[in-house]
Motif scaffolding. Structure first.
Motif, PDB file in Angstrom:
ATOM      1  N   LEU A 260       0.743  -1.137  -0.041  1.00 60.00           N
ATOM      2  CA  LEU A 260       0.018  -0.163   0.022  1.00 60.00           C
ATOM      3  C   LEU A 260       0.858   1.232   0.014  1.00 60.00           C
ATOM      4  CD1 LEU A 260      -1.328  -2.176   1.746  1.00 60.00           C
ATOM      5  CD2 LEU A 260      -3.015  -0.326   2.590  1.00 60.00           C
ATOM      6  N   GLU A 263      -0.963   8.179   0.844  1.00 63.67           N
ATOM      7  CA  GLU A 263      -0.442   9.481   0.267  1.00 63.67           C
ATOM      8  C   GLU A 263      -0.450  10.657   1.487  1.00 63.67           C
ATOM      9  OE1 GLU A 263       0.729  10.280  -2.630  1.00 63.67           O
ATOM     10  OE2 GLU A 263       0.349   8.259  -3.571  1.00 63.67           O
ATOM     11  N   THR A 268      -6.087   9.610   0.467  1.00 63.63           N
ATOM     12  CA  THR A 268      -5.682   8.584  -0.534  1.00 63.63           C
ATOM     13  C   THR A 268      -4.801   7.413  -0.102  1.00 63.63           C
ATOM     14  OG1 THR A 268      -6.326  10.610  -2.190  1.00 63.63           O
ATOM     15  CG2 THR A 268      -5.088   8.544  -2.990  1.00 63.63           C
ATOM     16  N   VAL A 269      -5.210   6.220  -0.563  1.00 62.22           N
ATOM     17  CA  VAL A 269      -4.667   5.010  -0.423  1.00 62.22           C
ATOM     18  C   VAL A 269      -4.737   4.202  -1.796  1.00 62.22           C
ATOM     19  CG1 VAL A 269      -4.114   2.827   0.893  1.00 62.22           C
ATOM     20  CG2 VAL A 269      -5.216   4.758   2.048  1.00 62.22           C
ATOM     21  N   ARG A 270      -3.283   4.023  -2.166  1.00 57.25           N
ATOM     22  CA  ARG A 270      -3.320   3.161  -3.516  1.00 57.25           C
ATOM     23  C   ARG A 270      -2.813   1.730  -2.915  1.00 57.25           C
ATOM     24  NH1 ARG A 270       0.929   4.806  -6.687  1.00 57.25           N
ATOM     25  NH2 ARG A 270       1.581   6.564  -4.675  1.00 57.25           N
ATOM     26  N   TRP A 272      -1.954  -2.372  -3.856  1.00 53.36           N
ATOM     27  CA  TRP A 272      -1.878  -3.493  -5.065  1.00 53.36           C
ATOM     28  C   TRP A 272      -2.042  -4.528  -4.389  1.00 53.36           C
ATOM     29  CZ3 TRP A 272       0.589   1.007  -4.700  1.00 53.36           C
ATOM     30  CH2 TRP A 272       0.497   1.895  -5.792  1.00 53.36           C
ATOM     31  N   PRO A 292      -9.927  -4.231  -2.309  1.00 53.34           N
ATOM     32  CA  PRO A 292      -9.659  -3.594  -3.600  1.00 53.34           C
ATOM     33  C   PRO A 292      -8.929  -4.435  -4.662  1.00 53.34           C
ATOM     34  CG  PRO A 292      -8.129  -3.165  -1.640  1.00 53.34           C
ATOM     35  CD  PRO A 292      -9.468  -3.901  -1.199  1.00 53.34           C
ATOM     36  N   PRO A 308      -3.348  -1.179  -9.780  1.00 55.94           N
ATOM     37  CA  PRO A 308      -3.491  -0.558  -8.391  1.00 55.94           C
ATOM     38  C   PRO A 308      -5.118  -0.351  -8.513  1.00 55.94           C
ATOM     39  CG  PRO A 308      -2.761   1.034  -9.987  1.00 55.94           C
ATOM     40  CD  PRO A 308      -2.870  -0.092 -10.819  1.00 55.94           C
ATOM     41  N   ALA A 309      -5.250  -0.124  -7.009  1.00 52.19           N
ATOM     42  CA  ALA A 309      -6.910   0.056  -6.640  1.00 52.19           C
ATOM     43  C   ALA A 309      -6.930   1.391  -5.674  1.00 52.19           C
ATOM     44  CB  ALA A 309      -7.628  -0.676  -6.046  1.00 52.19           C
ATOM     45  N   GLU A 310      -7.657   2.258  -5.691  1.00 50.17           N
ATOM     46  CA  GLU A 310      -7.665   3.464  -4.736  1.00 50.17           C
ATOM     47  C   GLU A 310      -8.678   3.463  -3.756  1.00 50.17           C
ATOM     48  OE1 GLU A 310      -7.750   8.194  -5.851  1.00 50.17           O
ATOM     49  OE2 GLU A 310      -5.993   7.119  -6.521  1.00 50.17           O
ATOM     50  N   GLU A 312     -10.342   5.719  -0.598  1.00 49.17           N
ATOM     51  CA  GLU A 312     -10.493   7.290   0.101  1.00 49.17           C
ATOM     52  C   GLU A 312     -10.932   6.962   1.559  1.00 49.17           C
ATOM     53  OE1 GLU A 312      -9.834  10.237  -0.869  1.00 49.17           O
ATOM     54  OE2 GLU A 312      -9.331   9.422  -2.951  1.00 49.17           O
TER      55      GLU A 312
END
Length: 391
Positions: A260, A263, A268-270, A272, A292, A308-310, A312
Motif C-alpha cells: 500500500l 498519500e 488517498t490510499v493506493r 496492490w 480492492p 492498483p486500486a484506490e 479514500e
C-alpha cells in the motif's frame, strides 16, 4: 522377567551368548532390588530383532559375542537401540576393552566375575539416569538454539516501522503457529519515503518452518530496499517475484502480498494485492471490509499483472492488514465451520471504538474467544495504520 509382567517397568535387554552368564545376571538383578523387565538376546541378530519390537531403556552387552568382532557389536547395538544407554560386559582379562567401549560411546562397563548384585543395580540405574540427563541437556540446548533462531528471524520478519514526519499511528502483532512455535513466513513492514508517502506491506509465504521464515525475511528486506529506492506498485511486485523465484526452494512455493501507499493528503490510499485477503477500513467508530483490485499471488506459473486500486479514507481514518491465519480458524462445534471474513468483520466491529494497539489486541483476543482451540492454527500477522487527527 524381573519385577513381573508389568509394561510400565523399564526394559533391560541382555545380549549374552553364554547361558550360565545370562543366568548369573538374572539372579544378580533379582537380588539388586532394581525394578526392571529383563529380556535375553543370545546373539547380535536376536538383539536387533528385540530392539525392533520394543524400545529398551538399557542394554547389557557382552563384547565377546560370536557374531561380532572387537567393538562392532557396540556400534550395531547403539544404532539399533536409539538413545538407550549401553553397559558392556567384559571378561576378567578384557578390562581394557571395557574402557575402549566407554570411549566409543558405552555408558559404563562391568567385568564378569567381579560384579555384585548391588553394584549391578546401581550401575544400570546410574546409566539410565545419566542418559536421561544427557537427553535433557540436548533438548535444552536445542530449545535454546531454536529460541535464538526465532529471535534472529523475528528481527528480520518483524522490523520497527521506519517513519519520519507523517502523523500516522502504527500497531503490529505477530503470533507464531501453534504447530511448532517457530516463526513462519508471515512478514510485514512500514516505511515513509522522502516524499512523505507512507508505504506498508503484509505478506505470507506458503508453508511453515524456518525455510519459509528465511524467505519471508528475504522478501521483506527486498521490499524495504526497493521502496526506499523509489520502486513501488506493479514494478515493485515484479521485482519481488523475480527475487522469490530465485530464492525459493521449489517451484511450488508462492507468496500472497498486499502493498500500500498512503498519500500525504492522509485520504488517498493506493493498494496492490497479489492473492492476499482483503483489509479492514476504519472510519470514525465504524469498520468495513474492503476488497480492492486483486491480482495473482507471486510465484505462480502464469503471466501476472497487478493493477492498483484506490481507496479514500475519512479524516482520522485507517486500515488494518492481516494474514489469513486471523480468520481461517475453526468455530466451536463440529469443527467444519470457519470464522471466515464475515466473522472477523463482526469481531472487528465490536471493538471499532478502539484504536492502535488496543484495537489490535482486542481483535486477536476476540478471534481467540470466537473460535475453538486449534493445535493447527496458522501464523497470524496484523498491521494497523491510522492517521492521527490533528487538533
Amino acid at each position: 522377567m524381573i519385577g513381573g509382567d508389568q509394561p510400565a517397568l523399564p526394559l533391560v535387554l541382555l545380549v549374552e551368548d553364554d547361558h550360565q552368564d545370562a543366568f548369573i545376571v538374572r539372579e544378580l538383578l533379582e537380588d539388586s532390588g532394581l525394578a526392571v523387565r529383563l529380556e535375553w538376546a543370545r546373539s547380535l541378530d536376536d538383539a536387533r530383532r528385540a530392539l525392533a519390537r520394543e524400545r529398551a531403556q538399557c542394554v547389557l552387552l557382552d563384547l565377546g559375542l560370536p557374531d561380532a568382532r572387537d567393538l562392532s557389536a557396540l556400534a550395531v547395538v547403539r544404532e539399533a537401540s536409539g538413545d538407550a544407554p549401553v553397559v558392556v560386559l567384559t571378561g576378567l582379562a578384557e578390562e581394557q576393552a571395557g574402557l575402549a567401549a566407554v570411549t566409543a560411546g558405552a555408558q559404563d562397563y562391568l567385568v564378569k566375575g567381579r560384579v555384585e548384585a548391588e553394584w549391578l543395580g546401581r550401575t544400570l540405574r546410574y546409566a539410565m539416569q545419566r542418559k536421561q540427563a544427557e537427553q535433557a541437556a540436548v533438548a535444552l540446548h536445542a530449545e535454546r538454539i531454536r529460541a535464538e533462531e526465532n529471535a534472529r528471524l523475528e528481527r528480520g520478519l518483524l522490523p520497527r516501522p521506519l517513519l519520519q514526519q507523517m502523523p500516522i499511528e502504527v500497531a503490529t502483532r505477530y503470533r507464531a503457529s501453534r504447530v511448532s512455535g517457530t516463526l513462519g513466513g508471515d512478514f510485514f513492514d512500514v516505511v515513509e519515503g522522502d516524499d512523505k508517502v507512507v508505504h506498508a506491506v503484509i505478506g505470507d509465504v506458503c508453508g511453515h518452518g524456518p525455510d519459509e521464515a528465511a524467505l519471508g525475511v528475504c522478501l521483506r528486506i527486498a521490499w524495504r530496499t526497493l521502496v526506499l529506492s523509489g520502486v513501488t506498485g506493479t514494478d515493485l511486485l515484479r521485482q519481488l517475484e523475480r527475487i522469490l523465484r530465485a530464492e525459493r526452494g521449489g517451484d511450488e512455493t508462492f507468496v500472497t502480498m498486499s502493498t500500500l501507499a498512503l498519500e500525504p493528503d492522509q485520504r488517498t490510499v493506493r493498494v496492490w494485492r497479489a492473492g492476499h485477503p482483503g483489509l479492514l477500513v476504519h472510519s470514525g467508530s465504524g469498520v468495513t471490509w474492503a476488497e480492492p483490485g486483486q491480482g495473482p499471488a507471486l510465484g505462480l506459473p502464469i503471466e501476472a499483472e497487478w493493477d492498483p486500486a484506490e481507496l479514500e479514507l475519512p479524516a482520522g481514518g485507517g486500515l488494518t492488514l492481516f494474514t489469513d491465519g486471523l480468520f481461517e480458524r475453526r468455530l466451536p462445534g463440529d469443527g467444519r465451520r470457519m470464522l471466515g471474513e464475515e466473522g472477523l468483520l463482526a469481531v472487528a466491529r465490536e471493538h471499532a471504538h478502539l484504536s492502535g494497539e488496543a484495537f489490535v489486541d482486542a481483535l486477536l483476543a476476540g478471534t481467540e474467544r470466537a473460535t475453538a482451540p486449534d493445535a493447527s492454527a496458522d501464523d497470524v500477522a496484523v498491521v494497523h495504520l491510522r492517521w492521527r487527527e490533528e487538533p
